[in-house]
Structures are given as C-alpha cells and as structure tokens.
Design a protein around this motif. Structure first.
Motif, mmCIF file in Angstrom:
data_model
loop_
_atom_site.group_PDB
_atom_site.id
_atom_site.type_symbol
_atom_site.label_atom_id
_atom_site.label_comp_id
_atom_site.label_asym_id
_atom_site.label_seq_id
_atom_site.Cartn_x
_atom_site.Cartn_y
_atom_site.Cartn_z
ATOM 1 N N GLY C 465 9.250 5.528 -15.016
ATOM 2 C CA GLY C 465 8.698 4.279 -14.495
ATOM 3 C C GLY C 465 9.233 3.959 -13.115
ATOM 4 O O GLY C 465 8.493 3.503 -12.234
ATOM 5 N N SER C 466 10.533 4.242 -12.908
ATOM 6 C CA SER C 466 11.120 3.915 -11.610
ATOM 7 C C SER C 466 10.464 4.731 -10.504
ATOM 8 O O SER C 466 10.364 4.284 -9.370
ATOM 9 C CB SER C 466 12.634 4.145 -11.640
ATOM 10 N N TRP C 467 9.988 5.927 -10.857
ATOM 11 C CA TRP C 467 9.327 6.736 -9.826
ATOM 12 C C TRP C 467 7.977 6.137 -9.472
ATOM 13 O O TRP C 467 7.583 6.109 -8.303
ATOM 14 C CB TRP C 467 9.152 8.187 -10.325
ATOM 15 N N VAL C 468 7.266 5.666 -10.503
ATOM 16 C CA VAL C 468 5.960 5.039 -10.230
ATOM 17 C C VAL C 468 6.146 3.841 -9.307
ATOM 18 O O VAL C 468 5.428 3.661 -8.326
ATOM 19 C CB VAL C 468 5.287 4.602 -11.556
ATOM 20 N N MET C 469 7.185 3.039 -9.621
ATOM 21 C CA MET C 469 7.450 1.873 -8.793
ATOM 22 C C MET C 469 7.770 2.284 -7.359
ATOM 23 O O MET C 469 7.290 1.675 -6.408
ATOM 24 C CB MET C 469 8.628 1.095 -9.371
ATOM 25 N N ALA C 470 8.582 3.331 -7.227
ATOM 26 C CA ALA C 470 8.984 3.780 -5.884
ATOM 27 C C ALA C 470 7.757 4.183 -5.067
ATOM 28 O O ALA C 470 7.647 3.833 -3.887
ATOM 29 C CB ALA C 470 9.963 4.937 -5.998
ATOM 30 N N ILE C 471 6.813 4.889 -5.706
ATOM 31 C CA ILE C 471 5.595 5.285 -4.981
ATOM 32 C C ILE C 471 4.864 4.040 -4.483
ATOM 33 O O ILE C 471 4.423 3.976 -3.335
ATOM 34 C CB ILE C 471 4.680 6.132 -5.899
ATOM 35 N N GLY C 472 4.782 3.026 -5.356
ATOM 36 C CA GLY C 472 4.135 1.769 -4.963
ATOM 37 C C GLY C 472 4.781 1.163 -3.731
ATOM 38 O O GLY C 472 4.101 0.742 -2.791
ATOM 39 N N PHE C 473 6.128 1.144 -3.712
ATOM 40 C CA PHE C 473 6.825 0.536 -2.573
ATOM 41 C C PHE C 473 6.631 1.345 -1.292
ATOM 42 O O PHE C 473 6.481 0.783 -0.210
ATOM 43 C CB PHE C 473 8.311 0.363 -2.879
ATOM 44 N N PHE C 474 6.640 2.680 -1.424
ATOM 45 C CA PHE C 474 6.444 3.485 -0.216
ATOM 46 C C PHE C 474 5.029 3.290 0.333
ATOM 47 O O PHE C 474 4.838 3.192 1.542
ATOM 48 C CB PHE C 474 6.727 4.960 -0.500
ATOM 49 N N LEU C 475 4.053 3.202 -0.580
ATOM 50 C CA LEU C 475 2.681 2.949 -0.128
ATOM 51 C C LEU C 475 2.615 1.617 0.609
ATOM 52 O O LEU C 475 1.997 1.502 1.675
ATOM 53 C CB LEU C 475 1.732 2.955 -1.335
ATOM 54 N N MET C 476 3.302 0.630 0.064
ATOM 55 C CA MET C 476 3.299 -0.684 0.700
ATOM 56 C C MET C 476 3.895 -0.619 2.100
ATOM 57 O O MET C 476 3.327 -1.147 3.059
ATOM 58 C CB MET C 476 4.088 -1.680 -0.147
ATOM 59 N N ALA C 477 5.057 0.051 2.208
ATOM 60 C CA ALA C 477 5.695 0.167 3.525
ATOM 61 C C ALA C 477 4.717 0.821 4.503
ATOM 62 O O ALA C 477 4.590 0.390 5.654
ATOM 63 C CB ALA C 477 6.971 0.987 3.408
ATOM 64 N N TYR C 478 3.992 1.832 4.009
ATOM 65 C CA TYR C 478 3.059 2.560 4.870
ATOM 66 C C TYR C 478 1.960 1.646 5.410
ATOM 67 O O TYR C 478 1.768 1.517 6.614
ATOM 68 C CB TYR C 478 2.466 3.741 4.099
ATOM 69 N N TYR C 479 1.246 0.946 4.491
ATOM 70 C CA TYR C 479 0.095 0.186 5.002
ATOM 71 C C TYR C 479 0.521 -1.062 5.767
ATOM 72 O O TYR C 479 -0.194 -1.520 6.642
ATOM 73 C CB TYR C 479 -0.924 -0.123 3.897
ATOM 74 N N LEU C 480 1.709 -1.601 5.446
ATOM 75 C CA LEU C 480 2.151 -2.772 6.198
ATOM 76 C C LEU C 480 2.489 -2.392 7.637
ATOM 77 O O LEU C 480 2.076 -3.057 8.587
ATOM 78 C CB LEU C 480 3.350 -3.439 5.524
ATOM 79 N N PHE C 481 3.220 -1.280 7.795
ATOM 80 C CA PHE C 481 3.523 -0.835 9.163
ATOM 81 C C PHE C 481 2.236 -0.502 9.917
ATOM 82 O O PHE C 481 2.063 -0.844 11.077
ATOM 83 C CB PHE C 481 4.438 0.387 9.140
ATOM 84 N N ARG C 482 1.333 0.151 9.187
ATOM 85 C CA ARG C 482 0.094 0.586 9.819
ATOM 86 C C ARG C 482 -0.706 -0.637 10.299
ATOM 87 O O ARG C 482 -1.289 -0.614 11.389
ATOM 88 C CB ARG C 482 -0.724 1.391 8.807
ATOM 89 N N SER C 483 -0.691 -1.704 9.486
ATOM 90 C CA SER C 483 -1.488 -2.879 9.823
ATOM 91 C C SER C 483 -1.061 -3.493 11.157
ATOM 92 O O SER C 483 -1.862 -4.107 11.844
ATOM 93 C CB SER C 483 -1.371 -3.925 8.726
ATOM 94 N N LEU C 484 0.226 -3.304 11.526
ATOM 95 C CA LEU C 484 0.706 -3.890 12.771
ATOM 96 C C LEU C 484 -0.062 -3.318 13.966
ATOM 97 O O LEU C 484 -0.222 -3.961 14.996
ATOM 98 C CB LEU C 484 2.197 -3.627 12.970
#
Lengths: 216, 335, 538
Positions: C465-484
């Motif tokens: 489960g912790s790996w699934v969560m980690a993927i979610g957070f990395f995806l978030m970091a990706y699209y948030l930076f990209r949105s800038l």
C-alpha cells in the motif's frame, strides 16, 4: 495606495488603516507574547511545586543557604526599576524627551545593579558547590536529592536573569532611539511594549523571591 | 474456550479478556453503523446532486441550519459515548483491582529481557510459568528505562517503571504458551524483548517450581551452560555463529585479545568473563555500546561457571584454552 | 480564455533577495510551501524505507539501531517540520489575510522572522539526522532519551526552536483576526477557515511554550542531570510524560483543526451551497481548542496513574469526540441539495469524510479505558493517528492546496492527473493503514523492528500500500510542477466561490486590494449571490 502613504506619518505601516489600529495590534500582540512567557515560566513553577510537595523538608532545609538580604535588596531594586520604567512612559506621553531618557537610563542602571548582586549570589554558591544536578557537591543541607532544589533555583533565577538581560538590551536600544528622535507623544509603542515586558520580568521575580528565599 | 480468536482479536484466554472484547465489538458495530451512514450519505448526495451543465446553483434557502436535527446529532452520540465510558471504566476497574488470594510474582524489566522471581525463591528469565485458573499478581519494576508488559491473549498491559512499582494481574483460563511483548520503546533490542507466558496445570506448575531450583545436576558444566545461554536470554545479544549483534559473539571468543573502548586491551579469560557478567560496565569491548545489564543476583556462581565452560567449548582453536589444570581448580574453588 | 494579470505578487519584484527579504504574507507562504514540502519528502522517504524493512519479519536490509532511528526521524520530521506548520504556515499565511480583507498579517516582519526561525530550527533537525540520528521516538520519553548515545540534544533543540516559529505564527494570526478584519466582516461573517486558523493559533500560543520548557528541561537533564525526569537523579519519568502530553495532545489539534477549517471552505465552494450550521462549526472549533487542554492523560492509561485520574481523562476525552462529530454531520448536511462539482478539491473533501470518520471513530476505542489497555502502543494506535493525521490533515491540506493552487500561481493543474493521484493516494493509504488496525488489535506492538511471523501478511500488504501511495505523491509532484509552466490560466474565480480571495486577480496583486474591501455578503451566501466560475474542464 500611494495616496494614503503621503497622508500618513512615517511610522505607519502600509497594511494598517490608521495609527490607532497599528497601536492596538501591537498591544494585543505584546500581551499574547507575555502570556506565552508566563506559560514558559509556568512549566518551571510546576516543576518547583511538585518537587516541593514531594520533599518539603529538604526544600525547607535548602532554602536556608540562600541570602535573604541580597534577595530582598534585589526585590527592591527591581520594583524601583519598574517605577522608573513607568515614569519614562509618562514622560514620553508628555513629550518630555530628555526626562524620558533619564528615566530609561535609571532603569538600565537599576537592572545592572540587580545583575551585579545576582552575580555575587551565584559566585558564592558556585564556590560552595551548591550547584544543580551532577555538580552538586555541598554537604550542608539535610534531606534527599538536595540538588533538585538548586536545579530549580538556578533554572528559574537563571531564566529570569536571561530575561533581565534581554530587557537591558531593549532599554539600551530605546535610549539610543529616543536620543535619535524616533519617539514622541504621537508614537511611543516600543517604549510602552518594553515597559509591559519589564513589568512582567519584575512580576516573575516577585514570585521567585518568596518561593526560594522566604519559604518555611 | 477460545483458541483461534476472532477476525479482530487474538484468542481470549484470561478472565477479563471476553469482557474487553464485548466492549470492543460494541464500539465496532456502533462505529460501522455511523460510518456507513456518513459515507453512504455523502456518496449518495455527491451523486444525486452532481452539478449539471447550465444549472449553476440550487435555491437552498433555509437549508443552513435545523435546530432539531442539530440537537439530535449532538445528543445521540453523547449518549453512546457515555455508555462506552461507563462500560470501559467498569472493566478497567476489574483489570486494576487485584484479587486478594492472587499468587505474586516479581517481574523485572531491563534492556532487553524479562526476569521473574517466584515467592519460593526461584528465578526465570524471559519465561514466566503460571498455573491455569489462578489469579496471578505481578509486581513490576525496571532496572533502566521504561518498559511495558503486554500479553495480547490476556488483554493485559502495564508500564514497567524505573523508579516505582507498578502492579497488574491476570487469571489465565487456558493452558498454552503466549507471547509477552515489551510495548514501550526501550532501544535497540526492543523488538526482541519478547518473552513467553507458559500457562500450565496446577500439577505441572508444582513440578516446574521444583525444577527451577535445578542447578545442573547430572549434566556436564558445558551442557548446563548451553541451557542457561538460552534460558537466561544471553542469546538475545550474543550470537554463536560469529555475527555481530548487540554484544560480541561468543564463538572463538575465549583466549582472544579484545580491544576495549578506553583504548586498552584484555585477554578473554575466566575472570574477565565473570567480571563482564557481574559488572558489565567495567570493560566495554570497542565497537559495542555499553548496554549490558548486570546479572548480579540473577545468576548463581555455579551458573556463571557453567556459562564460562560453555564459552570455552565454543573456541575452535583449542590451543588458546591454555592451562587446563588451573582452570579446573578455579571451577572447583567456586563450587 | 482567461488571461494572466500583467503584474502580481510573484513578479512585482524580482531576484532571490527580493524573496529572502520579503514581508509579503503570500510570498512567505510560498517560501514555507517549498521548505515544508522538502521536509515532507524527507519524512516520506523514511516512511517508505521503514515499510520496506517491515516487509519481512526478520532483518531485511537495516539493523535495529538504524530502524529505530528511521522511525524516530520519520515521526519527528513529519510532526515538527511538516504537519504542525503545514496548513497554518503555507495556506494560512497565503489565504487568511486576503480572506478577511486585510493587506497583510498584523506583523509582517515577525512573519518573515518565523520562517527564518523555522529554517534555523530545521537545521538542527538536519544536523541530528547527519550526525548519527536519534533513536528515541518522536516523544523523547525519559529516561531512555537522557541515556541513549544518539544526538537527542540537537533534535530536541530543533523542536524547541521550531516551537517559537509556531508561537509567532499563532500570535500573528490572532492579532490579524482580531484587528485587521475589513469593515463589515464581523466575527460571524468570517469564513470558517479563518475561525479554524484562529482556534489553531490559540492552541499554538497557549500550548507550545509548555513544550518549549519541557524540551529545555530535557536538554538540561541530559547535560547537567538536574534530577527532574531521570530516576537515577531522583526524578520522575512519568512527570516527563505529563509535561510532554500537556503540549502534545493540544498539538494534535494544532494539526487537525486547520484540516477541518479547510474542509469547511472546500465543501461549500465546490457544492455552491451555504454551509450548514455555521455557528455550530465555529463554536465547535473553539470547543475543541479548549477541550484539547484537559485530556492529555489519555496517553498514559497504562503508565500507572491513579484510577481516578484515568476515569476523569477518559470521561473528558469522550467530550472531544462530540464537536468533531458535529462538524462531520454539518458537512454532510451541507452537501444535501447542493450543486456538487466533482473537482479535485471536492474529491479530497469526500476522501476526508471517509478517512477522518474512521480516524475519529477508532478514537472511541482508545478512549474506552479497558479497550485502550489492550490497544495502547500497538499498531492500532499507529493506524488511528495516521487516519487522523494523514487521512484527516494531509488529505485536507492537499484538498486546500488544489483549491488555492490556481490562486497562488494563476494556473490550473491537469485535472485528470490530479484525480488519478487523489485516487492512488486514497487507495494506497487505506491499504497501508487499515491492515494496521487488524494487526494492532491482534497484539502487534508498535516500534518493532522484528516481529512474529503471524503478522507477516498484514505487514506485507501494508508495505505494498505504501508503494501505491508513493506513486500517487510522485504523480502529484509532477503535475503540480508542470502546471507552473504549462497550466492554463485559471482566471480570478475558477470555482465560483464567494470569499474575498476569489474577488481579486489570480495571482493576487502585491498588496492584495487596491483599497480595503467592504464585506457585503456572508462568505457562503450562495443562495443570494451567484459568482460565475471562470474555469471549466472542457
């Protein structure tokens, strides 16, 4: 925006709408800060209360080694300094700059006197080994865990001493700034705030003195 | 009798365990109902009132408060939690009040093992043996930091403190072997500070009490030492396969020159081992933390001799075990 | 198509120096955003490493000492450097003054000083991390903490300094809310986020000094041996626990109240419906703040305190449950007959309702004395506080971040990716922590490096489960930076919300408002005022 700036005195910060709001904010902030200071000391007072309740005899025996005369002198010195501090605020309200400076200088000197007396007290105790914790080597107090009394003594008077020192720095800064003409009867928030702080420092000592020097 | 436990709880093998479980399940079912309501309603609303294109806002006048509803959802949970409070407190008092006729065992926690002193004078390490269907009072304290005594099957837990006694009790209802965990973090060996609670019949307990006084009669000193190595929990920190653990491994240790943390070095001989057991802080091997507790009062002379013999037997290079005869003398002297 | 404004707070002045000396509350919020998220990342890495080690019952790749340091660093970093400051310092700083119609917080320079104090304190924490770590657990229980050989002093000193950052932020917010509300903004026209921040600030100011003095005493105990907490010197380790929890229980509410405050905003803004029971929510925040000070003893039911004390603390603990429950019911009632937009912030809100309910309800188990005896210091507790802290606070924080992100930067993130990330985090979180309830009830003690084989399937599932969560957070970091860089301009009011911050440009101008705004309608008067959304997915 720029328009409002031109109408207002230099001490006004842009995000306040008038001087009254700015002063009120500073005052509220200061009171909150003093509250946190009381809570900070509160933890130490709880420490004191619990250990005194556990070892009442030892606390009674240990307090006798403290010098009541020096403590009492310091109490008088500090109370006097509180009065001169209050007088300096009165003077600035009346726009008497010179008088303000003189009262501030007197306050500073009294604070210095307090610290010198404190120094002699500490010096004497360090010499006798009446020290906190591991460093306690004195043998003249009956009871168990006598070092706890001196731990409380040094912690509480020490933290208070640090506050006196900070207060001295602030007062020194005020003297300097008052000379430079920063304050007037229109604007003296810093002097007022330092005054509040100084009264608190005084108040804490008024609790410390009987708790350590006069118990029993 | 419960031996497998339920989906949530381990087997209930003490007199109070089923009472604790009853409350646990009461809260669980009440929670499931409330949770289903909360999540069900939010999901239902989220779908039913999903925003449709073109429909900006629904007229929601008068939907911003409802005193009756608000009182309802304040009072009903309040009643529920008060039931839980009273119920929980009642059982808690049973967990805390020790029956008068309880059999008292002294428990000592230290890094990182448990030792148990029985009223008859025996002592055991990491294994507490108790008779079934008899209340057992535990008088506990710690020699170093805070530990906590926990047996899941009994639903009993109590902190073990360094400066005062703490007390708890249990009455096991089922013969068997249970884990005893330390549940207050106490350092490196915290997760290995696991003992056993052995619940036996009255007769077996009596026999075991007699055995406790056993001092290796009919065994060679070396074999007795090997037994003590496990039963006195040396094994927790000292391995015999050469791996480093909390303490130095015991194989090929005897006769070796050990470097100490103060820069000096020492040859591992009988006196050094004895000193290390009774006064472990005197000489610390370089590279290890000074964490070993003293076994003064736990191990008898004979047992120390046995451990020394066992350590010697783990030295493969027999040439290091010099002066066979003087050594024999020494162990004779101690007896 | 929306356009970005020509000048705004991000480009009003330029250069690193203009950022490091800024007294603009919005820029300070951004400074906090980056520094706090950095530590969130560090703390998160420790979490992943811990879960990896726990995949197998025996030692996988780190020894017990390292394991103990990892969970201590995970806890200490997440609590002192991430979750306590996160919402007030990032979102509170950015949004609160605008919301109440002010041009800045009351003491802008103190605000900047708070950030520097935060950075200064975090340096001590980093120092203890690189100088051999700490292995006491984030609670620093004595006498273990006074005797262990690891760098306890630098970590506690770090937490002590961070405390001042927290105090000053709280102090600033209290004065701001009292003195700087715009004309017409009465106490009960204030957005609930401001109420939540105010209640939080009260706890920050009243509780943190106690932590300060406690940690100071701990440091002095360790160095001089004053004999307050160390039994070898005549002290009492349980006294430390009392001191510590007198702060740290209120601190739990420093963490969750801001989360609740965000949810109150999000749920109305994304359902365009007036909040249900405004006054009840506002008062329940104050009620929680008050009650948080009198329940600390429930952390010590197994520490040998008297039965009377245990009874009182258990009784009081149940009273904290009530205001939290009231809030949840009010939020659900708000959804009724709303116009619910399935935006990312709304998804986080729904996830919050799901996860926080579990977190809150499992708290009832722990408040019940007899059940707590069994569950105390097991994985049940670990799961419970992660459901409250992560399922509650972090989920709300992420919801708030997605809600105000377009206001901060003027640009939208990719909605599809954001929803996928939200789903991954939600699923991964439940996988990780729900299993921990079960193994905890079965007796798995917390802070165990090695464990009994019977718990293995639970631990393994939790790690996946912790790996699934980690993927979610990395995806978030990706699209948030990209949105800038590539995000579509969001417009002034992408959600069609009514609070003040949506009436100014995105990103806001340097001084927020041309002139102090007059508050004419309540923050949630969706039945009277219609604000057009400036953003649609298509």
């Amino acid at each position: 925006m720029s328009q409002s700036h031109t109408n207002q005195p230099a001490f006004m910060q842009h995000h306040f709408s008038d001087a009254e709001q700015q002063r009120e904010s500073a005052k509220l902030g200061m009171w909150l800060f003093l509250l946190t200071e009381i809570l900070l000391f509160g933890g130490l007072f709880v420490f004191y209360a619990i250990y005194r309740a556990w070892h009442p005899e030892m606390f009674h025996n240990a307090h006798k080694v403290l010098d009541v005369t020096m403590g009492a002198t310091n109490t008088i010195v500090l109370i006097t300094s509180s009065i001169t501090m209050a007088l300096s605020i009165r003077s600035i309200q009346l726009n008497k700059i010179k008088q303000t400076i003189w009262f501030l200088v007197t306050t500073l000197l009294l604070a210095g006197t307090f610290m010198v007396i404190k120094y002699f007290e500490y010096e004497h105790k360090i010499h006798l080994g009446q020290l906190p914790g591991h460093y306690y080597t004195y043998t003249g107090v009956e009871g168990t865990n006598q070092h706890v009394f001196f731990s409380a003594y040094f912690l509480m008077t020490g933290l208070h001493g640090i506050h006196v020192f900070v207060g001295m720095c602030l007062i020194g800064w005020l003297i300097f700034k008052t000379k430079a003409g920063m304050f007037s009867s229109q604007y003296y928030t810093h002097i007022e705030m330092t005054g509040l702080y100084w009264h608190l420092v005084d108040l804490i000592w008024i609790f410390l003195f009987p708790l350590f020097y006069l118990i029993g | 009798m419960d031996t497998t436990g339920t989906f949530w709880m381990p087997p209930a093998n003490s007199t109070i365990a089923s009472e604790v479980d009853a409350l646990f399940y009461f809260i669980l079912y009440a929670s499931i109902i409330i949770f289903a309501l909360v999540v069900g309603l939010s999901a239902y609303f989220a779908i039913k009132y999903k925003r449709r294109d073109g429909v900006e806002a629904i007229n929601s006048k008068g939907l911003d408060h409802n005193v009756k509803l608000e009182i309802f959802w304040t009072v009903v949970p309040l009643i529920l939690v008060m039931i839980v409070f009273v119920w929980g407190f009642q059982t808690y008092m049973k967990i805390n009040v020790v029956p008068k006729d309880a059999y008292e065992i002294k428990v000592t926690g230290q890094k990182w093992f448990w030792s148990f002193d029985y009223p008859e004078g025996g002592n055991s390490v990491n294994e507490i043996v108790v008779p079934v269907n008899k209340p057992i009072k535990l008088l506990m304290d710690s020699k170093d930091v805070v530990h906590s005594f926990f047996v899941p099957e009994f639903r009993v837990k109590m902190d073990v403190l360094p400066n005062r006694y703490s007390i708890t009790w249990f009455e096991a209802t089922q013969v068997g072997e249970y884990n005893l965990f330390c549940t207050e973090f106490c350092g490196k060996g915290h997760s290995e500070m696991v003992g056993k609670v052995k619940v036996v019949s009255e007769e077996e307990f009596e026999k075991w009490s007699e055995d406790l006084a056993f001092s290796g009669e009919g065994m060679t000193l070396k074999d007795f030492g090997a037994k003590l190595y496990v039963s006195k929990a040396c094994v927790t920190c000292h391995k015999i396969d050469g791996t480093n653990s909390t303490g130095p491994p015991w194989n090929n240790l005897f006769g070796k020159e050990e470097h100490l943390s103060d820069g000096t070095s020492v040859i591992v001989d009988e006196n050094y081992i004895r000193e290390s057991i009774l006064n472990p802080m005197a000489k610390i091997t370089a590279g290890y933390q000074a964490v070993m507790p003293t076994f003064q009062g736990i191990l008898k002379d004979k047992q120390i001799d046995a451990l020394i013999a066992y350590i010697k037997s783990l030295q493969e290079d027999k040439s290091l075990i010099q002066d066979e005869s003087s050594q024999e003398d020494e162990s004779l002297k101690n007896e | 198509m929306n356009k970005m404004p020509e000048t705004h707070y991000l480009n009003a002045t330029k250069g690193i120096k203009s950022w490091l000396t800024t007294v603009d509350h919005k820029r300070i919020g951004i400074l906090y955003l980056f520094s706090i998220m950095f530590f969130f990342f560090i703390g998160g890495m420790f979490a992943i490493l811990l879960r990896l080690e726990l995949l197998t019952p025996s030692e996988l790749y780190i020894d017990s000492d390292t394991y103990n340091q990892f969970f201590t660093l995970h806890g200490a970093i997440m609590i002192f450097l991430f979750i306590i400051p996160a919402i007030p310092a990032i979102l509170g700083n950015f949004v609160l003054p605008i919301m109440i119609g002010a041009k800045d917080v009351a003491f802008p320079r103190l605000n900047l000083a708070s950030w520097y104090i935060y950075m200064f304190g975090s340096m001590f924490a980093v120092f203890s991390l690189v100088s051999g770590g700490v292995d006491t657990g984030w609670t620093f229980y004595t006498p273990y903490s006074t005797t262990t050989s690891t760098s306890v002093i630098s970590m506690t000193l770090g937490a002590f300094i961070l405390g001042f950052s927290s105090i000053f932020t709280g102090l600033n917010f209290i004065v701001t809310v009292h003195k700087l509300r715009s004309p017409g903004m009465t106490w009960f026209k204030m957005p609930l986020f401001a109420w939540g921040m105010y209640a939080t600030a009260l706890i920050q100011v009243l509780a943190t000094p106690i932590l300060g003095i406690t940690l100071l005493l701990l440091i002095i105990e360790r160095t001089v041996g004053i004999g307050i907490f160390d039994p070898a010197m005549g002290g009492d380790p349980v006294l430390y626990q009392h001191f510590f929890w007198f702060y740290s229980h209120p601190a739990v509410y420093i963490m969750i109240l801001p989360g609740m405050a965000i949810i109150s905003e999000l749920i109305t803004a994304h359902s365009h419906k007036k909040i249900f029971g405004y006054t009840a929510i506002a008062y329940s925040s104050l009620g929680i703040a008050f009650a948080s000070f009198i329940v600390w003893g429930h952390h010590m039911f197994t520490s040998g305190q008297s039965e009377l004390a245990a009874m009182i603390f258990s009784f009081l603990t149940f009273f904290v449950a009530i205001p939290s429950g009231i809030k949840v019911f009010n939020w659900i009632a708000t959804l009724y007959k709303g116009s619910i937009a399935w935006t990312t912030p709304m998804l986080y809100t729904l996830a919050f309702l799901f996860l926080f309910s579990i977190g809150g309800l499992t708290g009832i188990f722990l408040g019940a004395l007899s059940v707590d005896i069994h569950l105390h210091d097991t994985y049940f507790i670990v799961a419970h506080f992660h459901y409250v802290m992560v399922g509650g606070t972090v989920i709300a924080f992420l919801g708030g971040l997605h809600h105000w992100w377009p206001k901060m930067w003027g640009r939208m993130y990719n909605e599809t990716q954001a929803k996928i990330a939200c789903g991954l985090i939600f699923v991964g979180f439940n996988m990780t922590f729900f299993t921990q309830f079960i193994m905890g009830a079965k007796g798995m003690p917390r802070r165990y490096h090695l464990y009994d084989d019977v718990y293995r399937p639970f631990h393994a599932f939790s790690t996946y489960g912790s790996w699934v969560m980690a993927i979610g957070f990395f995806l978030m970091a990706y699209y948030l930076f990209r949105s800038l860089y590539v995000g579509k301009p969001a417009g002034d009011n992408p959600w069609g919300a009514l609070t003040h911050e949506w009436s100014i440009t995105s990103p806001p101008p340097e001084h927020n408002f041309e002139s102090i705004p007059i508050t004419e309608h309540g923050p949630y008067d969706y039945d009277k005022v219609v604000a057009k959304s400036t953003f649609t997915e298509k």
